[in-house]
Design a protein around this motif. Structure first.
Motif, PDB file in Angstrom:
ATOM      1  N   TRP A   1       7.966  -2.149   9.950  1.00 23.21           N
ATOM      2  CA  TRP A   1       8.114  -2.320   8.503  1.00 23.21           C
ATOM      3  C   TRP A   1       7.447  -3.606   8.009  1.00 23.21           C
ATOM      4  N   HIS A   2       7.189  -4.553   8.921  1.00 24.94           N
ATOM      5  CA  HIS A   2       6.439  -5.750   8.535  1.00 24.94           C
ATOM      6  C   HIS A   2       4.969  -5.439   8.293  1.00 24.94           C
ATOM      7  N   LEU A   3       4.484  -4.308   8.815  1.00 22.64           N
ATOM      8  CA  LEU A   3       3.062  -3.977   8.782  1.00 22.64           C
ATOM      9  C   LEU A   3       2.703  -2.935   7.736  1.00 22.64           C
ATOM     10  N   GLU A   4       3.688  -2.253   7.133  1.00 22.72           N
ATOM     11  CA  GLU A   4       3.414  -1.149   6.216  1.00 22.72           C
ATOM     12  C   GLU A   4       2.623  -1.636   5.002  1.00 22.72           C
ATOM     13  N   PRO A   5       1.395  -1.172   4.831  1.00 25.73           N
ATOM     14  CA  PRO A   5       0.506  -1.734   3.798  1.00 25.73           C
ATOM     15  C   PRO A   5       0.683  -1.093   2.429  1.00 25.73           C
ATOM     16  N   PHE A   6       1.910  -0.985   1.962  1.00 25.10           N
ATOM     17  CA  PHE A   6       2.138  -0.391   0.646  1.00 25.10           C
ATOM     18  C   PHE A   6       3.410  -0.962   0.042  1.00 25.10           C
ATOM     19  N   LEU A   7       3.562  -0.775  -1.253  1.00 28.28           N
ATOM     20  CA  LEU A   7       4.733  -1.253  -1.966  1.00 28.28           C
ATOM     21  C   LEU A   7       5.895  -0.276  -1.823  1.00 28.28           C
ATOM     22  N   SER A   8       7.102  -0.819  -1.659  1.00 29.63           N
ATOM     23  CA  SER A   8       8.322  -0.004  -1.688  1.00 29.63           C
ATOM     24  C   SER A   8       9.391  -0.814  -2.411  1.00 29.63           C
ATOM     25  N   TRP A   9      10.111  -0.143  -3.299  1.00 29.20           N
ATOM     26  CA  TRP A   9      11.091  -0.826  -4.129  1.00 29.20           C
ATOM     27  C   TRP A   9      12.425  -0.945  -3.404  1.00 29.20           C
ATOM     28  N   MET A  10      12.951  -2.185  -3.377  1.00 30.44           N
ATOM     29  CA  MET A  10      14.263  -2.439  -2.785  1.00 30.44           C
ATOM     30  C   MET A  10      15.364  -2.198  -3.817  1.00 30.44           C
ATOM     31  N   ASP A  11      15.150  -2.649  -5.041  1.00 31.74           N
ATOM     32  CA  ASP A  11      16.020  -2.360  -6.180  1.00 31.74           C
ATOM     33  C   ASP A  11      15.201  -2.663  -7.430  1.00 31.74           C
ATOM     34  N   ALA A  12      15.863  -2.723  -8.568  1.00 28.85           N
ATOM     35  CA  ALA A  12      15.126  -2.865  -9.825  1.00 28.85           C
ATOM     36  C   ALA A  12      14.422  -4.217  -9.943  1.00 28.85           C
TER      37      ALA A  12
END
Length: 817
Positions: free
Chosen positions: A570-581
């Motif tokens: 998960w440190h390497l995933e080259p994209f945005l993902s929302w944790m919360d608002a």
């Protein structure tokens, strides 16, 4: 490009079979089987001692070979022994330990009859029987610390994480994440093999009551994987090495819905040993959270303050088992399996207050957050060991296959004053992972004191991750899939390594030098994006260990190792993902691995039953990786990771074990170190420094023959990171254990965080933002554990009076290994 593991699986199986066949072909097992027998007699009354522990060790390595218990006539017999030199030890509760060394089994004298062995009762002046030979809470070896978990009954109803809270070199944060000497990067082993789960997930899934001991290895030799900044934590689960059938069971319950249970059944007879174990553990930890965030854009400052209740925890279930088969006196084949499921979640309800300066509007709303991660995992292991005729000459091979299939579902919803959803986000992650390992280790004694070790290891893993994002649409009243924030990622990793070690002894001086070479191939592919990231490289890891034995129970040790920390998926995933608002995360596929130079020196001194241990260490981490925050948008923080520079830790650890009175065991532990991290972040140089220290005290009080009280306390001082600091925290625990029915049944009552002081506070700041976080768990967590042993302690005892008229309890039992 490596896509499928089929070729490697077939190759590994071929290598394993070849090694087995060649071993049998080159060295046939000895034709004779050694036997050691004798009778154990109680000196004072000249009566047989039933259920005494008889344990046989290798004279040279001190490794336990086998064991049994005496029958009703005090007779014991150990058979199927290969030729060599042995040490025999006999223990029985209420008696002095008895040992015989230099027992030699050879072709022309393969059966040794020791005849009558008399053991002496230990009757103390106070008129009661003191239980001697008990294991200390912590033992120190030349290359590791051993924590005897059965002595840590303040954590008996918890997990491995709760045990580690009271262990030197280890710290645990509010969410149960473990750090070893200030670093969250360590290599976790379970019974000497790696876990398919993330280390922190695995530690929280292992009940403390199923653990025999925990080994802490901060400077491992070249034989071990070099992964982890701080070293290795090895969890050794319970197994019984005595003959016959035996077992143990535990039940526990506590406040806030806590419950759990586990059992272990073991049967050993002649050439075969079988065991099966299972466990279930459910924990919920309520607490409170507070977040204050400031973001700066132009001349406008945005404030976002929140506070509320939270709850985190989960349920873990598992079953494990195995069989050991002595194919001959020189060959051992073992098969074991582990299967389990776990769910871990977190939920919170936070009240938010939002405003800007300049500005005259203030907004109030409620945030409902939940996150659940669950799935199943399994592992299979096959071991083979061949002992050549010369003592210490051996070949070991192991193949280990593991698989996991985990899913995660996170949801964040913002509600207005009328409890209507203003906005909401939902994210999911799912995907299987597979891991295959093969090891081949060879040890060749060169002479009486020297040896050569060599080996090969393959580590191959595949994983797939599907990340999906959904956004709340008020007009439809449902969550709608967001393709721009949804991705599929494939990971492939292939690591092959070989090592060579030479170890020897020159009088009182011992030395060991090793070199490990590793080839690493890693490939990451972002499906549908035509994006790939790869590593193809060789690395070398030298190690060196020395020791010197002085007279009077003194020992001096020194070591150096080079290690590596590889970034997690998960440190390497080259994209945005929302944790919360208000928080978004992005991986960094260009992260470099961290390389660590670790130096240690240690001194030990024993005086009577007491022990003083002093260690000094210096650790340099190159390509230091830290979590970094920055502004993504107004009120929104972007979380990522980056190589920020180097960090340095110079410190010392002290442990003192004392017995102020025969009924009081006192353990004092301290860790003091200077920490500095320096480098460049956002094109700005930085240099952060702090003096850190932690202290632990553990008291065990013996009241009579059946009652134990334990009180412990721990403090961690403030510390710094590249972008902020952590405040210090302190907490205390207590427990009382009562044994019944001659130690077959025991009850333990535990109370954690007695004073309610386990509060964790963090502050971070950088260009355009400032944040303050505070977490606290519900204090005074009460739990109760019931433990039952069968066929490990004699059911009925004869009560006698000795010559002085003192009552003597003829206790006996088997040590549960």
């Amino acid at each position: 490009m490596i896509k499928q593991p089929g070729h490697y699986i077939s190759t590994v199986i071929f290598i394993l079979l070849t090694s087995l066949i060649s071993t049998f072909a080159q060295s046939s097992p000895p034709k004779s089987k050694g036997v050691i027998s004798g009778f154990v007699i109680e000196t004072r009354h000249q009566k047989p001692v039933e259920y005494a522990n008889v344990v046989l060790y290798s004279q040279k390595s001190k490794e336990q070979i086998t064991g049994t218990i005496t029958d009703e006539n005090g007779y014991f017999r150990l058979s199927g022994l290969r030729f060599g030199m042995y040490l025999l030890e006999i223990k029985f509760i209420g008696f002095d330990a008895f040992s015989i060394d230099s027992i030699l089994i050879r072709p022309n004298k393969s059966e040794i009859n020791l005849g009558r062995i008399e053991i002496t009762p230990d009757v103390l002046a106070m008129g009661s029987v003191e239980v001697l030979g008990e294991k200390p809470i912590i033992e120190f070896k030349i290359d590791k610390k051993i924590i005897n978990v059965s002595k840590q009954f303040t954590a008996l109803s918890g997990t491995a994480v709760d045990v580690l809270e009271n262990v030197p070199s280890v710290s645990v944060d509010i969410e149960g994440n473990v750090s070893l000497r200030g670093s969250g990067s360590f290599n976790l082993l379970i019974d000497g093999r790696p876990s398919i789960l993330d280390p922190n997930d695995a530690l929280q899934a292992i009940p403390a009551s199923t653990i025999e001991n925990i080994e802490i290895v901060t400077n491992p030799s070249a034989r071990f994987d070099p992964d982890g900044v701080a070293g290795i934590i090895n969890i050794i689960t319970k197994k019984n090495k005595l003959q016959g059938a035996s077992g143990i069971g535990n039940l526990n319950a506590g406040l806030y819905g806590q419950y759990g249970g586990d059992f272990l059944l073991n049967f050993r007879k002649n050439r075969y040993n079988f065991y099966i174990a299972a466990n279930v553990n459910h924990r919920k930890m309520p607490g409170k959270m507070q977040f204050n965030t400031e973001t700066y854009l132009g001349d406008t400052t945005s404030f976002l303050n929140s506070a509320g209740e939270s709850e985190w925890g989960g349920t873990s279930k598992g079953i494990r088992g195995g069989v050991d088969i002595n194919l001959s006196t020189a060959d051992l084949l073992s098969f074991s399996f582990r299967y389990g499921s776990r769910s871990r979640g977190r939920s919170s309800e936070m009240d938010y207050k939002k405003w800007t300066e300049p500005g005259d509007s203030t907004y109030h709303y409620t945030s409902i957050n939940s996150s659940d991660r669950c799935g199943k995992f399994y592992s299979l292991k096959l071991d083979y060991r061949h002992d050549f005729e010369k003592e210490g000459h051996e070949l070991n091979s192991q193949i280990n296959l593991g698989k996991r299939d985990m899913e995660e579902d996170s949801r964040n919803e913002l509600l207005d004053v009328d409890s209507q959803i203003n906005s909401g986000q939902r994210s999911t992650e799912a995907g299987p992972g597979m891991q295959l390992r093969f090891k081949l280790d060879y040890v060749l004694p060169v002479n009486k004191d020297d040896r050569i070790e060599a080996g090969y290891q393959l580590r191959y893993s595949l994983s797939e991750d599907e990340n999906s994002m959904f956004k709340w649409k008020p007009d439809s009243g449902d969550y709608v899939f967001q393709s721009d924030f949804s991705h599929s990622t494939d990971y492939t990793r292939n690591i092959q390594s070989t090592y060579l070690i030479y170890a020897g002894q020159l009088g009182a001086f011992g030395y060991q030098g090793g070199l490990r070479g590793e080839y690493t191939y890693r490939f990451i592919e972002l499906a549908g994006k035509d994006s790939t990231f790869s590593i193809d490289r060789w690395d070398v890891y030298p190690t060196f260990h020395t020791s010197y034995q002085f007279g009077g129970g003194q020992q001096l040790m020194a070591s150096y190792t080079r290690r590596i920390h590889r970034a997690r998926g998960w440190h390497l995933e080259p994209f945005l993902s929302w944790m919360d608002a208000y928080n978004v995360r992005k991986g960094n596929p260009d992260l470099k691995p961290q390389f660590i130079d670790s130096y240690e020196a240690g001194y030990q001194k024993t005086f009577g039953r007491s022990l003083l241990s002093l260690e000094a260490y210096y650790r340099v981490t190159h390509n230091k990786v830290e979590r970094v925050k920055s502004i993504y948008d107004r009120d929104i923080i972007l979380h990522t990771t980056d190589n920020v520079g180097e960090d340095y830790a110079l410190g010392t650890e002290l442990m003192l074990t004392l017995f102020p009175f025969k009924w009081w065991n006192l353990n004092l532990m301290g860790n003091l170190f200077d920490y500095r991290v320096e480098g460049e972040l956002n094109n700005v140089s930085f240099d952060q420094q702090s003096f850190n220290w932690s202290a632990r005290i553990n008291n065990t009080f013996k009241i009579g023959k059946s009652t134990r009280i334990q009180l412990s306390a721990m403090y961690h001082s403030p510390s710094v990171s590249a972008q902020g600091s952590r405040e210090g925290y302190f907490f205390t625990n207590a427990a009382i254990r009562q044994d019944f029915r001659n130690r077959k049944l025991s009850a333990t009552l535990q109370l954690r965080d007695i004073l309610g002081t386990a509060v964790h506070e963090f502050t971070s700041e950088g260009p355009g933002f400032y944040s303050y976080n505070k977490f606290s768990r519900q204090p005074r967590m009460l739990s109760f554990t019931l433990t039952y042993n069968f066929n490990n302690y004699k059911i009925e005892r004869d009560q006698k009076l000795d010559e002085n008229g003192m009552e003597f309890d003829d206790e006996g039992g088997g040590e549960f290994e």
